[in-house]
Design an enzyme around this catalytic site. Structure first.
Site, PDB file in Angstrom:
ATOM      1  N   ARG A 102      -7.258   4.479  -7.854  1.00  0.00           N
ATOM      2  CA  ARG A 102      -6.517   3.250  -8.181  1.00  0.00           C
ATOM      3  C   ARG A 102      -7.115   2.727  -9.478  1.00  0.00           C
ATOM      4  NH1 ARG A 102      -4.734  -1.787  -4.480  1.00  0.00           N
ATOM      5  NH2 ARG A 102      -3.181  -0.193  -4.000  1.00  0.00           N
ATOM      6  N   HIS A 121       3.312   3.304  -8.231  1.00  0.00           N
ATOM      7  CA  HIS A 121       2.649   3.208  -6.923  1.00  0.00           C
ATOM      8  C   HIS A 121       3.382   4.152  -5.950  1.00  0.00           C
ATOM      9  CE1 HIS A 121       0.098   1.763  -3.900  1.00  0.00           C
ATOM     10  NE2 HIS A 121       0.506   0.519  -3.750  1.00  0.00           N
ATOM     11  N   GLN A 174       3.085   4.039  -1.987  1.00  0.00           N
ATOM     12  CA  GLN A 174       3.754   2.898  -1.359  1.00  0.00           C
ATOM     13  C   GLN A 174       5.237   3.179  -1.168  1.00  0.00           C
ATOM     14  OE1 GLN A 174       2.253  -0.240  -0.315  1.00  0.00           O
ATOM     15  NE2 GLN A 174       4.204  -0.145   0.787  1.00  0.00           N
ATOM     16  N   ASP A 177       7.900  -8.070  -4.818  1.00  0.00           N
ATOM     17  CA  ASP A 177       6.460  -7.860  -4.982  1.00  0.00           C
ATOM     18  C   ASP A 177       5.903  -9.119  -5.657  1.00  0.00           C
ATOM     19  OD1 ASP A 177       3.938  -6.699  -5.234  1.00  0.00           O
ATOM     20  OD2 ASP A 177       4.512  -5.266  -6.786  1.00  0.00           O
ATOM     21  N   CYS A 216       5.386  -4.709  -0.397  1.00  0.00           N
ATOM     22  CA  CYS A 216       4.239  -3.807  -0.280  1.00  0.00           C
ATOM     23  C   CYS A 216       2.972  -4.530   0.181  1.00  0.00           C
ATOM     24  CB  CYS A 216       4.008  -3.078  -1.601  1.00  0.00           C
ATOM     25  SG  CYS A 216       3.547  -4.153  -2.964  1.00  0.00           S
ATOM     26  N   ARG A 268       1.841   3.532   5.580  1.00  0.00           N
ATOM     27  CA  ARG A 268       1.049   4.072   4.473  1.00  0.00           C
ATOM     28  C   ARG A 268       0.137   5.185   5.005  1.00  0.00           C
ATOM     29  NH1 ARG A 268      -0.271   1.089  -0.073  1.00  0.00           N
ATOM     30  NH2 ARG A 268      -1.447   2.944  -0.664  1.00  0.00           N
TER      31      ARG A 268
HETATM   32  N1  NVA Z   1       2.380  -4.711  -8.123  1.00  0.00           N
HETATM   33  C1  NVA Z   1       1.196  -5.032  -7.370  1.00  0.00           C
HETATM   34  C2  NVA Z   1       1.106  -4.173  -6.142  1.00  0.00           C
HETATM   35  C3  NVA Z   1      -0.083  -4.435  -5.278  1.00  0.00           C
HETATM   36  C4  NVA Z   1      -0.194  -3.496  -4.118  1.00  0.00           C
HETATM   37  C5  NVA Z   1      -0.025  -4.831  -8.265  1.00  0.00           C
HETATM   38  O1  NVA Z   1      -0.037  -3.873  -9.034  1.00  0.00           O
HETATM   39  O2  NVA Z   1      -0.945  -5.647  -8.203  1.00  0.00           O
HETATM   40  N1   CP Z   2       0.254  -2.357  -0.898  1.00  0.00           N
HETATM   41  C1   CP Z   2      -0.990  -2.028  -1.288  1.00  0.00           C
HETATM   42  O1   CP Z   2      -1.202  -1.065  -2.029  1.00  0.00           O
HETATM   43  O2   CP Z   2      -1.955  -2.835  -0.777  1.00  0.00           O
HETATM   44  P1   CP Z   2      -3.490  -2.900  -1.222  1.00  0.00           P
HETATM   45  O3   CP Z   2      -3.523  -3.476  -2.612  1.00  0.00           O
HETATM   46  O4   CP Z   2      -4.124  -3.814  -0.204  1.00  0.00           O
HETATM   47  O5   CP Z   2      -4.063  -1.527  -1.190  1.00  0.00           O
END
Ligand code: NVA
Ligand code: CP
Length: 306
Positions: free
Chosen positions: A102, A129, A132, A221, A261, A289
């Site tokens: 990540r 992502h 997800q 989101d 998500c 997930r």
């Molecule tokens: N779009 C959000 C998703 C979090 C799971 C982010 O990138 O922070």
């Molecule tokens: N939806 C998702 O990826 O959640 P986290 O940021 O908690 O991993």
């Protein structure tokens, strides 16, 4: 060797297999049946951004497959002290069997993968992502059957989730109605990484209510994704009309689902009555997930089974 860096890295046939396999893996989990297909394999998880679901689902999932995990963050590894990503990839991939990352820019994960001896999975970048959306599609199918020919309404930021929905629609034959505030729209070149796509797989709407009309799934989101925190106040103003509320759900199909998500901000991108209401499947979505990622890890390491 295959990596999973964006949704369009796999074919529709591969998704058909993965979704079927995830159903079996979920059934076995629910029935307390041991499923140790990745015994003695090690997953390295690298987090340069915060996480709850991604961490728990990959970590619990890998243990359930009989393997183990190593958890690294920027703060407690040399990644935070500017060790080149290429060197980190060479080293980490000599000691583990699979890597989940990540991070911020997609270029970082691409560079890691280019120097890795083992498969690399995108656990979220600024651009995509894919894990997800894999879980979201699995969840839709569980509740409503095939997603082919269906309409998904995306209300909110033209972000990593939105880009990944577009790739999925193009590949799996459904349509996305996209409504974003102006200045926060989709960048097509980025969304499809410059690869060819069917222009009919999505449609833009300036009014979020219009985007929700007739939708089979309404989804949103956070207004401010990780890495964009300094824009928070500006975004709060720009996104004020992009809150999924009961009026938006009322114009979608009667049996429309709501997904997010997570983490969610009730009263910002979604009304509490919607996310906590009867059409919301966000808890199934979060749980799934783990099931789809178990199928994904298996597929990357040992290929198609059964
Ligand atoms: N779009 C959000 C998703 C979090 C799971 C982010 O990138 O922070
Ligand atoms: N939806 C998702 O990826 O959640 P986290 O940021 O908690 O991993």
């Amino acid at each position: 060797m295959k990596h999973y860096l964006q949704f369009q890295d796999f074919t529709a046939d591969e998704y058909e297999y993965l979704l079927k396999r995830a159903t079996l893996i979920k059934q076995k989990f629910k029935g307390y049946v041991t499923h140790h297909t990745l015994a003695d394999r090690t997953l390295a998880m690298i987090f340069e951004k915060a996480s709850t679901r991604t961490r728990v689902s990959f970590e619990a999932g890998m243990y359930q497959l009989g393997g183990s995990v190593v958890h690294l963050t920027t703060g407690d590894s040399q990644l935070g002290r500017a060790e080149p990503i290429e060197d980190s990839a060479r080293v980490i991939s000599r000691m583990t069997d699979l890597v989940m990352i990540r991070t911020f820019g997609q270029d970082k994960i691409e560079r890691f993968a280019a120097h890795s001896r083992v498969p690399v999975i995108n656990g979220l970048t600024n651009e995509f992502h894919p894990c997800q959306i894999l879980a979201d599609i699995f969840t839709f199918i569980e509740h409503r059957g095939s997603i082919q020919g269906k309409t998904v309404a995306w209300v909110g930021d033209g972000n990593n989730m939105a880009n990944t929905w577009l790739q999925a629609a193009n590949l799996l034959g459904f349509k996305v109605h996209v409504s974003t505030p102006s200045g926060y729209g989709i960048d097509e070149q980025l969304a499809f990484s410059g690869r060819p796509y069917d222009k009919g797989c999505y449609q833009l709407f300036s009014d979020p209510q219009e985007a929700c009309k007739g939708a089979d799934l309404v989804t949103t989101d956070v207004w401010t994704s990780m890495g964009y925190e300094e824009e928070n106040e500006k975004r709060k103003k720009a996104f004020a009309d992009w809150c999924v509320d009961l009026d938006m759900m009322a114009v979608a199909k009667k049996d429309a689902l709501f997904m997010h998500c997570l983490p969610a901000h009730r009263g910002e991108e979604v009304q509490a009555e919607v996310i906590d209401g009867p059409q919301s499947v966000v808890w199934d979505e979060a749980e799934n997930r783990m099931h789809v990622q178990k199928a994904l890890m298996e597929y990357l390491l040992i290929g198609k089974q059964g």
